[in-house]
Write an enzyme that holds these catalytic residues in place. Sequence first.
Site, mmCIF file in Angstrom:
data_model
loop_
_atom_site.group_PDB
_atom_site.id
_atom_site.type_symbol
_atom_site.label_atom_id
_atom_site.label_comp_id
_atom_site.label_asym_id
_atom_site.label_seq_id
_atom_site.Cartn_x
_atom_site.Cartn_y
_atom_site.Cartn_z
ATOM 1 C CE LYS A 189 -9.390 1.648 -0.617
ATOM 2 N NZ LYS A 189 -9.423 0.217 -0.269
ATOM 3 C CE1 TYR A 209 -12.096 3.844 -1.103
ATOM 4 C CE2 TYR A 209 -11.275 5.276 -2.843
ATOM 5 C CZ TYR A 209 -11.609 4.028 -2.391
ATOM 6 O OH TYR A 209 -11.438 2.933 -3.208
HETATM 7 P P1 NAI Z 1 -18.435 -2.580 -3.174
HETATM 8 O O1 NAI Z 1 -18.965 -1.515 -2.259
HETATM 9 O O2 NAI Z 1 -19.160 -2.842 -4.416
HETATM 10 O O3 NAI Z 1 -18.300 -3.937 -2.332
HETATM 11 C C1 NAI Z 1 -17.668 -3.918 -1.083
HETATM 12 C C2 NAI Z 1 -18.030 -5.149 -0.284
HETATM 13 O O4 NAI Z 1 -17.372 -5.009 0.990
HETATM 14 C C3 NAI Z 1 -19.521 -5.295 0.003
HETATM 15 O O5 NAI Z 1 -19.917 -6.634 -0.233
HETATM 16 C C4 NAI Z 1 -19.651 -4.923 1.471
HETATM 17 O O6 NAI Z 1 -20.705 -5.622 2.155
HETATM 18 C C5 NAI Z 1 -18.290 -5.328 2.016
HETATM 19 N N1 NAI Z 1 -17.951 -4.599 3.233
HETATM 20 C C6 NAI Z 1 -18.093 -3.278 3.470
HETATM 21 N N2 NAI Z 1 -17.728 -2.990 4.715
HETATM 22 C C7 NAI Z 1 -17.327 -4.153 5.278
HETATM 23 C C8 NAI Z 1 -16.834 -4.503 6.555
HETATM 24 N N3 NAI Z 1 -16.701 -3.595 7.538
HETATM 25 N N4 NAI Z 1 -16.509 -5.791 6.786
HETATM 26 C C9 NAI Z 1 -16.662 -6.723 5.833
HETATM 27 N N5 NAI Z 1 -17.136 -6.454 4.604
HETATM 28 C C10 NAI Z 1 -17.462 -5.183 4.333
HETATM 29 O O7 NAI Z 1 -16.905 -2.200 -3.448
HETATM 30 P P2 NAI Z 1 -15.940 -2.581 -4.696
HETATM 31 O O8 NAI Z 1 -16.102 -1.542 -5.732
HETATM 32 O O9 NAI Z 1 -16.102 -3.997 -5.048
HETATM 33 O O10 NAI Z 1 -14.515 -2.325 -4.014
HETATM 34 C C11 NAI Z 1 -13.715 -3.356 -3.453
HETATM 35 C C12 NAI Z 1 -12.376 -2.760 -3.027
HETATM 36 O O11 NAI Z 1 -11.737 -2.160 -4.155
HETATM 37 C C13 NAI Z 1 -12.509 -1.656 -1.978
HETATM 38 O O12 NAI Z 1 -11.438 -1.729 -1.064
HETATM 39 C C14 NAI Z 1 -12.423 -0.393 -2.797
HETATM 40 O O13 NAI Z 1 -11.980 0.697 -2.044
HETATM 41 C C15 NAI Z 1 -11.431 -0.806 -3.871
HETATM 42 N N6 NAI Z 1 -11.529 -0.007 -5.083
HETATM 43 C C16 NAI Z 1 -12.699 0.062 -5.818
HETATM 44 C C17 NAI Z 1 -12.755 0.845 -6.956
HETATM 45 C C18 NAI Z 1 -13.989 0.960 -7.812
HETATM 46 O O14 NAI Z 1 -13.983 1.753 -8.759
HETATM 47 N N7 NAI Z 1 -15.054 0.205 -7.577
HETATM 48 C C19 NAI Z 1 -11.589 1.633 -7.394
HETATM 49 C C20 NAI Z 1 -10.423 1.474 -6.565
HETATM 50 C C21 NAI Z 1 -10.411 0.694 -5.448
#
Ligand code: NAI
Length: 256
Positions: free
Chosen positions: A157, A153
């Site tokens: 990033k 991961y």
């Molecule tokens: P989450 O897991 O809560 O939500 C992710 C969403 O992306 C879900 O609705 C899922 O269905 C969708 N998804 C997953 N694979 C997919 C695909 N192949 N095609 C289309 N949609 C897909 O994640 P969160 O926490 O909201 O993270 C959003 C972004 O922020 C990600 O890129 C994550 O890496 C990044 N991020 C999150 C952090 C955190 O602490 N939550 C910290 C740093 C970055």
Amino acid sequence: MKNKVALVTGAGQGIGRAIALRLAKDGFAVAVADFNQETARKVADEIAHTGRKAVAVTVDVSNREQFFAAVEKARTALGGFDVIVNNAGVAPTTLIEEITPEIVDKVYGVNVKGVIWGMQAAIKAFKAEGHGGKIINASSQAGHVGNPELAVYSSSKFAVRGLTQTAARDLAHLGITVNGYCPGIVKTPMWEEIDRQVSEAAGKPLGYGTAEFAKNITLGRLSEPEDVAACVAFLAGPDSDYMTGQSLLIDGGMVF
Ligand code: NAI
């Protein structure tokens, strides 16, 4: 942002949902794109209830053809295309010795290839509309420092920041800016799952979500999805017109 159109991936929950709602509040018509059709529809309905235009689009961002079709659907349904937020991401935890080809393919497929296909699909749509646009990519504080048990991961990033910088240089002549955002620890289903997996591997609860853990963050609290959405709204709007190639840290002061 009246008459402007934005597509947000991974917008069915977590940070993506907060971004979609915030951009709609700022006046964008929003395409709510997600792998999960049901949650995407729910968020699109939420936006429609506020009186803004929204459409739900089902897409697996790791699939190039699907991504191009999703952007085209959004452009047709909402009557334009101005901003893409490549937010979808996955974050399975693994120790280095336990990384499998499947994990690498999955994480790089969504987090890296998904960003490349999203940028390509957006460029095509901007060209069809006859103007430039804004590309916004999700990196992470884990794209600045290696995070334990998250090698695949974290490296994905780092790659997103590299893509953002390179694309910014390549696309400026088309009037396209490319920026990114690097959240810290955000209260979303993704973070809850990381906390669960790491605690399970350690054989005890590590309490990553607790007030005790938050003491490691300069501002003393975990992030709400809305903290990130506010930064993305800035990157999507005209106040960031003279910025490109940047990936902004919104991490409460974890990395500096
Ligand atoms: P989450 O897991 O809560 O939500 C992710 C969403 O992306 C879900 O609705 C899922 O269905 C969708 N998804 C997953 N694979 C997919 C695909 N192949 N095609 C289309 N949609 C897909 O994640 P969160 O926490 O909201 O993270 C959003 C972004 O922020 C990600 O890129 C994550 O890496 C990044 N991020 C999150 C952090 C955190 O602490 N939550 C910290 C740093 C970055």
